[in-house]
Scaffold this motif. Structure first.
Motif, PDB file in Angstrom:
ATOM      1  N   GLU A 135     -34.150 -10.132  22.020  1.00 30.74           N
ATOM      2  CA  GLU A 135     -33.576  -9.908  20.739  1.00 30.74           C
ATOM      3  C   GLU A 135     -32.696  -8.640  20.543  1.00 30.74           C
ATOM      4  N   VAL A 136     -31.641  -8.523  19.776  1.00 32.18           N
ATOM      5  CA  VAL A 136     -31.134  -7.311  19.522  1.00 32.18           C
ATOM      6  C   VAL A 136     -31.735  -6.754  18.245  1.00 32.18           C
ATOM      7  N   LEU A 137     -31.992  -5.399  18.097  1.00 29.77           N
ATOM      8  CA  LEU A 137     -32.644  -4.792  17.230  1.00 29.77           C
ATOM      9  C   LEU A 137     -31.739  -3.812  16.319  1.00 29.77           C
ATOM     10  N   ASN A 138     -32.133  -3.637  15.238  1.00 28.52           N
ATOM     11  CA  ASN A 138     -31.614  -2.760  14.147  1.00 28.52           C
ATOM     12  C   ASN A 138     -32.591  -1.755  13.550  1.00 28.52           C
ATOM     13  N   ASP A 139     -33.648  -1.509  14.203  1.00 26.29           N
ATOM     14  CA  ASP A 139     -34.665  -0.623  13.556  1.00 26.29           C
ATOM     15  C   ASP A 139     -34.500   0.933  13.967  1.00 26.29           C
ATOM     16  N   ILE A 140     -34.961   1.727  13.119  1.00 32.12           N
ATOM     17  CA  ILE A 140     -34.842   3.229  12.953  1.00 32.12           C
ATOM     18  C   ILE A 140     -35.934   3.950  13.345  1.00 32.12           C
ATOM     19  N   TRP A 141     -36.105   4.794  14.359  1.00 36.43           N
ATOM     20  CA  TRP A 141     -37.469   5.515  14.571  1.00 36.43           C
ATOM     21  C   TRP A 141     -37.057   7.167  14.707  1.00 36.43           C
ATOM     22  N   VAL A 142     -37.730   8.153  14.301  1.00 36.98           N
ATOM     23  CA  VAL A 142     -37.495   9.314  14.331  1.00 36.98           C
ATOM     24  C   VAL A 142     -38.583   9.958  15.187  1.00 36.98           C
ATOM     25  N   LEU A 143     -38.287  10.947  16.099  1.00 31.86           N
ATOM     26  CA  LEU A 143     -39.377  11.445  16.884  1.00 31.86           C
ATOM     27  C   LEU A 143     -39.603  12.982  16.528  1.00 31.86           C
ATOM     28  N   HIS A 144     -40.572  13.135  16.265  1.00 35.22           N
ATOM     29  CA  HIS A 144     -40.705  14.736  15.852  1.00 35.22           C
ATOM     30  C   HIS A 144     -41.598  15.332  16.984  1.00 35.22           C
TER      31      HIS A 144
END
Length: 462
Positions: free
Chosen positions: A309-318
């Protein structure tokens, strides 16, 4: 707010008695809305709060000194004109940018030697040069060539590519290459036998008056610990000596979900890898993007998941000295205008001037390639506002996604191209990728590789 005379402040407040340089320092500590509100309080303060000196300092505060200096150079103005730059208007235009202008930088010329068409290569802007390495081409073959072109301040000129004979690293595609200070750091990739790599290379560009551009590579000694071999992963620099990688396709075609950070020694000869374990964290994927947005943060977007599946989620790495963690940024796709087209894989996502993430191209779950430009305002994203996620943040990000209107040259739809930004954060260079063939564009037989180079400029009217 009604304007007030300065005399009203003298009766009940000591703020009017502060020296201008003290007020200047205080204003630089305030958010933008507060500075604009302060300018409306009285005529005496309006001049200071809207002055070019203050707003150039605000731009340096929010965008960084190097970006502002490079941005000033990009206007090709003389010293007198640079002193008269309308910084408050420039700040507002960057904040509200709604269009880009594209220029074709590759023209058919039998006298020019050009890189061959390719995809899943690397493209970087370092030491005033574009550097291109490797990639995949027709027949699933890898490339092992390196090309460089000097840009300097001539952003819209037709570039003269120079092929550089290095012999190393070995040919590959799906690798990553990021800029750390004035060095290139390359990791991983896949060759045409399907072998995955886990090696780390350091490259340095040099300019020579007679010989043009040279590039020297050396293998980084990382000891006994390194990430498992992979390609089609994502990577970015984070701080002045660290690079982070995530995901990709490992051995036996398995998509990965792990996160690793390498820290280079002061002389760049040694590197130490360690894995970041965080719960929650982004699910396994490939063909996604990972972009540095501050000295301690990187943003991940999209890709292809375990179920294809093609995704559109956003994650931020700190990432910090004491701890590192992933935080998901939630938003309602249905409330983003034209947001149905946001999910994608094989796109580019680049940090531009003013805290904007510029997303271009890629393909959807049906392998339909895209030619659109999206911008996400990442200046609003902070660890404190992301956790715990709530409706207010969802609304916030809905308003921060914007589809840009392209002007000028119209590049074709593409995926697995590569893009990099110059030092000003205003100009984006895009090369190659997979584009639609003449027949059955969504089928593998309808694919072809592209060798076009074009420039994308954030439109700023001064």
């Amino acid at each position: 707010m009604a304007e007030t005379s300065a005399g009203n402040f003298n009766n009940g407040s000591s703020i009017a008695s502060l020296a201008s340089d003290h007020l200047f320092t205080i204003l630089l500590l305030l958010p933008i809305d507060s500075i604009l509100s302060f300018a409306m309080t009285c005529k005496k303060f309006r001049h200071l709060a809207t002055s070019d000196n203050l707003w150039e300092s605000v731009c340096r505060r929010d965008w960084g000194n190097s970006a502002v200096d490079a941005l000033k150079s990009s206007f090709h103005a003389d010293e007198q004109q640079l002193r008269l730059l309308p910084w408050i208007r420039l700040y507002k235009q960057v904040s509200r940018v709604d269009s880009v202008c594209c220029y074709k930088l590759t023209l058919p010329d039998p006298d020019l030697v050009l890189p061959t068409p390719r995809a899943s290569h690397s493209l970087n802007f370092v030491s005033g040069c574009l550097v291109l390495f490797g990639g995949g081409c027709e027949g699933g073959r890898h490339l092992d060539d390196t090309w460089a072109a000097y840009i300097g301040n001539n952003s819209q000129n037709i570039l003269k590519w120079q092929k550089i004979q290095t012999g190393i690293p070995s040919g590959r595609f799906g690798h990553t290459c990021v800029v750390i200070e004035n060095f290139l750091v390359l990791f991983g990739g896949i060759n045409d036998r399907g072998d995955r790599h886990s090696d780390t290379w350091l490259g340095q560009v040099s300019m020579h008056e007679n010989r043009g551009i040279s590039l020297s590579w050396r293998l980084v000694d990382v000891g006994s610990t390194s990430p498992p071999p992979r390609g089609a992963h994502a990577a970015c620099c984070i701080s002045s000596r660290r690079m982070v990688i995530h995901g990709g396709i490992g051995l036996n075609g398995v998509r990965l979900d792990d996160t690793w950070v390498i820290e280079l020694s002061e002389n760049q000869c040694l590197g130490t890898w360690h894995q970041i374990v965080s719960h929650p964290s982004p699910p396994a994927r490939s063909g996604h993007s990972l972009t540095c947005i501050s000295e301690t943060q990187a943003i991940l977007f999209g890709g292809r998941g375990l179920g294809y599946e093609v995704l559109n989620d956003i994650w931020v790495l700190h990432v910090s000295e004491s701890y590192s963690k992933w935080v998901q940024v939630f938003y309602d796709l249905q409330n983003v205008p034209a947001g149905v087209s946001l999910p994608r894989v094989g796109h580019s996502a680049t940090s531009m001037v003013g805290g904007r993430l510029l997303v271009h191209g890629g393909e959807d779950s049906l392998r339909h390639r895209k030619d659109d430009f999206w911008v996400l305002d990442i200046s609003c994203i902070s660890l404190e506002r992301m956790h715990p996620p709530g409706l207010s943040l969802k609304r916030l990000l809905v308003n921060k996604w914007r589809r840009l209107k392209p002007k000028g040259y119209k590049p074709g739809c593409r995926s697995f191209h590569r893009a990099c930004v110059d030092d000003s954060g205003r100009y984006l260079y895009v090369f190659g990728g997979m584009v639609d063939g003449l027949l059955q564009p969504a089928e593998p037989a309808g694919l072809r590789f592209d060798g076009e180079l074009f420039l994308v400029e954030l439109v700023l009217q001064l």
